[in-house]
Design a protein around this motif. Structure first.
Motif, PDB file in Angstrom:
ATOM      1  N   GLY A  43      18.266  59.417 -87.725  1.00 42.86           N
ATOM      2  CA  GLY A  43      18.792  58.074 -87.910  1.00 42.86           C
ATOM      3  C   GLY A  43      18.168  57.472 -89.158  1.00 42.86           C
ATOM      4  O   GLY A  43      16.989  57.697 -89.425  1.00 42.86           O
ATOM      5  N   SER A  44      18.935  56.728 -89.898  1.00 43.31           N
ATOM      6  CA  SER A  44      18.436  56.124 -91.138  1.00 43.31           C
ATOM      7  C   SER A  44      17.217  55.252 -90.847  1.00 43.31           C
ATOM      8  O   SER A  44      17.293  54.312 -90.066  1.00 43.31           O
ATOM      9  N   SER A  67      21.833  62.771 -83.483  1.00 46.50           N
ATOM     10  CA  SER A  67      22.121  61.916 -84.629  1.00 46.50           C
ATOM     11  C   SER A  67      22.790  60.641 -84.128  1.00 46.50           C
ATOM     12  O   SER A  67      23.718  60.694 -83.314  1.00 46.50           O
ATOM     13  N   ASP A  68      22.313  59.489 -84.633  1.00 49.26           N
ATOM     14  CA  ASP A  68      22.915  58.221 -84.216  1.00 49.26           C
ATOM     15  C   ASP A  68      24.118  57.830 -85.078  1.00 49.26           C
ATOM     16  O   ASP A  68      24.759  56.810 -84.845  1.00 49.26           O
ATOM     17  N   GLY A  69      24.444  58.643 -86.083  1.00 50.10           N
ATOM     18  CA  GLY A  69      25.616  58.387 -86.912  1.00 50.10           C
ATOM     19  C   GLY A  69      25.398  57.343 -87.982  1.00 50.10           C
ATOM     20  O   GLY A  69      26.340  56.936 -88.658  1.00 50.10           O
ATOM     21  N   SER A  70      24.148  56.885 -88.177  1.00 44.99           N
ATOM     22  CA  SER A  70      23.880  55.844 -89.171  1.00 44.99           C
ATOM     23  C   SER A  70      23.959  56.347 -90.607  1.00 44.99           C
ATOM     24  O   SER A  70      23.901  55.561 -91.543  1.00 44.99           O
ATOM     25  N   ASP A 108      28.521  62.715 -88.419  1.00 46.87           N
ATOM     26  CA  ASP A 108      28.737  61.618 -87.476  1.00 46.87           C
ATOM     27  C   ASP A 108      27.705  61.707 -86.365  1.00 46.87           C
ATOM     28  O   ASP A 108      26.919  62.647 -86.296  1.00 46.87           O
ATOM     29  N   ALA A 109      27.764  60.744 -85.454  1.00 46.31           N
ATOM     30  CA  ALA A 109      26.878  60.757 -84.294  1.00 46.31           C
ATOM     31  C   ALA A 109      27.191  61.989 -83.438  1.00 46.31           C
ATOM     32  O   ALA A 109      28.339  62.431 -83.357  1.00 46.31           O
ATOM     33  N   GLY A 110      26.171  62.549 -82.840  1.00 42.99           N
ATOM     34  CA  GLY A 110      26.379  63.705 -81.974  1.00 42.99           C
ATOM     35  C   GLY A 110      25.065  64.348 -81.584  1.00 42.99           C
ATOM     36  O   GLY A 110      23.989  63.918 -81.999  1.00 42.99           O
ATOM     37  N   THR A 111      25.187  65.376 -80.760  1.00 38.54           N
ATOM     38  CA  THR A 111      24.021  66.100 -80.255  1.00 38.54           C
ATOM     39  C   THR A 111      24.219  67.592 -80.450  1.00 38.54           C
ATOM     40  O   THR A 111      25.305  68.115 -80.249  1.00 38.54           O
ATOM     41  N   MET A 112      23.150  68.251 -80.841  1.00 36.86           N
ATOM     42  CA  MET A 112      23.133  69.698 -81.015  1.00 36.86           C
ATOM     43  C   MET A 112      21.945  70.221 -80.218  1.00 36.86           C
ATOM     44  O   MET A 112      20.854  69.661 -80.298  1.00 36.86           O
ATOM     45  N   GLU A 113      22.164  71.264 -79.429  1.00 36.50           N
ATOM     46  CA  GLU A 113      21.067  71.877 -78.681  1.00 36.50           C
ATOM     47  C   GLU A 113      20.818  73.276 -79.225  1.00 36.50           C
ATOM     48  O   GLU A 113      21.752  74.059 -79.378  1.00 36.50           O
ATOM     49  N   ILE A 114      19.563  73.562 -79.542  1.00 36.25           N
ATOM     50  CA  ILE A 114      19.189  74.887 -80.027  1.00 36.25           C
ATOM     51  C   ILE A 114      18.273  75.527 -78.994  1.00 36.25           C
ATOM     52  O   ILE A 114      17.246  74.955 -78.630  1.00 36.25           O
ATOM     53  N   GLU A 115      18.668  76.690 -78.496  1.00 39.65           N
ATOM     54  CA  GLU A 115      17.849  77.459 -77.552  1.00 39.65           C
ATOM     55  C   GLU A 115      17.269  78.641 -78.315  1.00 39.65           C
ATOM     56  O   GLU A 115      18.014  79.401 -78.935  1.00 39.65           O
TER      57      GLU A 115
END
Length: 143
Positions: A43-44, A67-70, A108-115
């Motif tokens: 986030g910014s 990411s909050d998409g800021s 954009d805002a979003g979520t990524m999961e890394i295993e």
């Protein structure tokens, strides 16, 4: 045969080494060998993480990057990404199984999961590309 018997007997007594996790059929990817890490937030003007992370070689981890998409923000850490084995990356319920990784970016805002499994001991980092501030970088140690 005698050497094998000696090694088995030595291992059964602990062999002077701390005992590892009891792993199931999935080996290193067994649920008993997986740990969740604190989220990394993009986030910014916001800090990436609450503090440094310490991982153990041979242990599996799940890391969420949010990411909050800021802003259009990325995360780089080529040394870190080469010190781990990535099982999968999940974005919008899509599973990606890459051979390697250098960086990621959110438009954009979003979520990524890394295993992943931590492999190579050392000192590493993840940071926002081009940033110089300490809060825009997270230190990672693999023991």
């Amino acid at each position: 045969m005698r050497m094998i018997a000696l090694i088995v007997a030595w291992a059964a007594t602990g062999g002077g080494v701390a005992q590892a996790h009891e792993l199931g059929f999935a080996g290193l990817l067994s649920a008993s060998n997986m740990e969740e890490l604190p989220d990394i937030t993009l986030g910014s003007g916001k800090p990436l993480a609450e503090g440094p992370m310490t991982l153990k070689s041979g242990t599996g981890y799940e890391l969420e990057i949010v990411s909050d998409g800021s802003g259009e923000l990325g995360l780089e850490g080529p040394g870190f990404f080469r010190a781990i084995w990535i099982n999968e990356i999940v974005v919008n319920d899509l599973e990606i199984r890459p051979l390697g990784l250098d960086s990621v970016e959110f438009d954009d805002a979003g979520t990524m999961e890394i295993e992943f499994i931590a492999i190579k001991p050392g000192q590493y980092f993840l940071r926002i590309p081009g940033s110089k501030g300490e809060s825009q970088r997270v230190e990672i140690t693999i023991q």
